[in-house]
Design an enzyme around this catalytic site. Structure first.
Site, PDB file in Angstrom:
ATOM      1  N   LYS A 185      11.390  35.200 125.270  1.00 10.33           N
ATOM      2  CA  LYS A 185      10.311  36.189 125.257  1.00 10.33           C
ATOM      3  C   LYS A 185      10.835  37.585 125.611  1.00 10.33           C
ATOM      4  O   LYS A 185      11.973  37.749 126.048  1.00 10.33           O
ATOM      5  CB  LYS A 185       9.218  35.776 126.250  1.00 10.33           C
ATOM      6  CG  LYS A 185       8.547  34.450 125.910  1.00 10.33           C
ATOM      7  CD  LYS A 185       7.772  34.545 124.623  1.00 10.33           C
ATOM      8  CE  LYS A 185       6.925  33.330 124.312  1.00 10.33           C
ATOM      9  NZ  LYS A 185       7.632  32.078 124.232  1.00 10.33           N
TER      10      LYS A 185
HETATM   11  C1  LIG Z   1       2.008  31.508 120.987  1.00 10.16           C
HETATM   12  C2  LIG Z   1       2.525  30.703 122.158  1.00 10.16           C
HETATM   13  N1  LIG Z   1       1.642  30.021 122.910  1.00 10.16           N
HETATM   14  C3  LIG Z   1       2.040  29.286 123.965  1.00 10.16           C
HETATM   15  C4  LIG Z   1       3.361  29.194 124.325  1.00 10.16           C
HETATM   16  C5  LIG Z   1       3.748  28.310 125.467  1.00 10.16           C
HETATM   17  O1  LIG Z   1       4.523  28.935 126.430  1.00 10.16           O
HETATM   18  P1  LIG Z   1       5.539  28.053 127.353  1.00 10.16           P
HETATM   19  O2  LIG Z   1       6.622  27.577 126.454  1.00 10.16           O
HETATM   20  O3  LIG Z   1       5.989  29.031 128.381  1.00 10.16           O
HETATM   21  O4  LIG Z   1       4.739  26.947 127.911  1.00 10.16           O
HETATM   22  C6  LIG Z   1       4.325  29.890 123.573  1.00 10.16           C
HETATM   23  C7  LIG Z   1       5.753  29.794 123.902  1.00 10.16           C
HETATM   24  O5  LIG Z   1       6.642  29.860 123.112  1.00 10.16           O
HETATM   25  C8  LIG Z   1       3.895  30.643 122.443  1.00 10.16           C
HETATM   26  O6  LIG Z   1       4.787  31.295 121.668  1.00 10.16           O
END
Ligand SMILES: Cc1ncc(COP(=O)(O)O)c(C=O)c1O
Length: 389
Positions: A185
């Protein structure tokens, strides 16, 4: 001659500032729920222009807490997009809600608000939209639709820290927004996430949910079913140090996107570049995703991805459609052609190496490799001669 070093798909931007911040936590004895988390939350609230920010252990945890805290009716339907990372729909399933996918706008990759409105039924209780690849969702229209139909509006802004729509930062749209800080990110906490909202009661519930359902006052009083979604001090200190550098990181990512944009100009008959500017929004560059134009289909895109990888260039077919994932097919019976725009885009998009510190030389190498492999991977009808002799 040895092969050049591989170029990763993504890479966090880490400096002495982040290393010192994490080391200073190691000098302390407070490793969880301490001052670093408080600082991180204050910075997130300020960046997003909201009253409350709640740090949690992942973007998924952030979205899950929001969905739970909204106390939506069991079995209710939530209108959402199939062109996203799977977590944005999974959090609905965690709470026995039903995702009602609607197709995207193929020009923006974001959920199509006209389709959202048309999909509302008496069972609909919320809309969950995603800022795909850091491009803000059509929040003003979604807000109007949600208000007109008395629906909750959930923002999955995991990919969009630093973006804004109509001058209003992402993170302050929706009843609450979720961010994710995995190392690909814009900023990272290693693993982590954050909820941002102006709703004090919702923020309080999320604080309780992340900490085993404890009452926020009274150490061992558990007032609801909760989770361990806490963000450690080490992760929070890393996040706070990254937020200190957010503007510089975002500028570097924008510069990298412009370099790609210029370097890919000669290839625009074959591929579509993401637009550099948007009419009423400011994008925060999360990934650099090209779209191969028809008649390219999935098999050609996948061949190109394999060829680039063989040259040491990190790339990924991104996103695959959620409704066509084996688990979603099995559970809901989805088949091809359910959401044609989403499926067509998902079959032809490819994320190229992208991070703040990517060099001009690395971008040139990626573009040279595209020049080499596009003709050989292209559909038969488009195949260009490799040699003119
Ligand atoms: C659009 C979106 N939603 C939710 C998530 C979930 O985040 P995490 O991987 O930190 O749980 C991500 C992570 O890549 C994402 O890109």
């Amino acid at each position: 001659m040895s092969a050049p070093a591989p170029i990763p798909l993504s890479q966090p931007s880490l400096t002495a500032h982040e290393r010192e911040a994490v080391a200073s936590v190691m000098q302390s004895t407070r490793l969880s729920m301490g001052p670093a988390l408080e600082r991180f939350e204050e910075q997130m609230a300020e960046h997003c222009g909201v009253d409350h920010a709640v740090g949690v252990s992942s973007g998924t945890a952030a979205l899950h807490c929001i969905v739970r805290a909204l106390d939506l009716p069991e079995g209710g339907t939530v209108i959402t997009t199939p062109y996203s990372f799977v977590a944005s729909s999974n959090v609905l399933l965690f709470e026995d809600l039903v995702p009602r996918f609607v197709d995207i706008d193929p020009a923006t990759y974001n959920i199509d608000p006209a389709r959202v409105e048309a999909a509302i039924t008496p069972d609909t209780c919320a809309i969950l939209a995603v800022d795909v690849f850091g491009r803000p969702a059509p929040w003003p229209r979604l807000r109007k639709i949600a208000d007109a139909h008395d629906l909750a509006l959930i923002a999955d802004s995991c990919e969009a820290l630093g973006a804004s729509r109509c001058g209003t930062p992402v993170g302050s749209w929706g009843d609450a927004a979720g961010f994710g800080f995995y190392p690909n990110k814009q900023i990272t906490t290693g693993e982590g996430g954050c909820i941002t909202t102006n709703n004090a009661a919702l923020a309080e519930t999320c604080r309780s949910l992340r900490n085993q359902g404890r009452a926020t006052r009274g150490r061992m009083r558990h007032v609801r079913l909760g989770y361990n979604y806490r963000l450690s001090e080490l992760n929070a200190a890393l996040g706070a140090a990254q937020l200190d550098r957010l503007d510089a990181i975002l500028k570097a990512r924008t510069r990298a996107s412009t370099r790609y944009h210029d370097a890919l100009a000669p290839l625009t008959d074959t591929l579509r570049r993401p637009p550099q500017t948007l009419p009423d929004a400011e994008r925060s560059w999360f990934v650099y995703v090209i779209e191969l134009r028809p008649p390219w289909i999935r098999t050609h895109r996948d061949a190109l991805c394999d060829a680039l990888r063989a040259d040491g260039i990190g790339c990924a077919p991104y996103f695959p459609a959620i409704h066509l994932q084996p688990f979603y097919r099995e559970r809901f019976g989805f088949r091809e052609d359910a959401f044609p725009h989403c499926e067509s885009v998902a079959a032809r998009t490819l994320a190229l190496p992208f991070f703040a510190e990517i060099t001009e030389t690395q971008i040139c190498r990626v573009v040279d490799a595209l020049h080499t492999h596009l003709p050989t991977c292209a559909p038969e009808s488009n195949r260009m001669p490799l040699s003119t002799s």
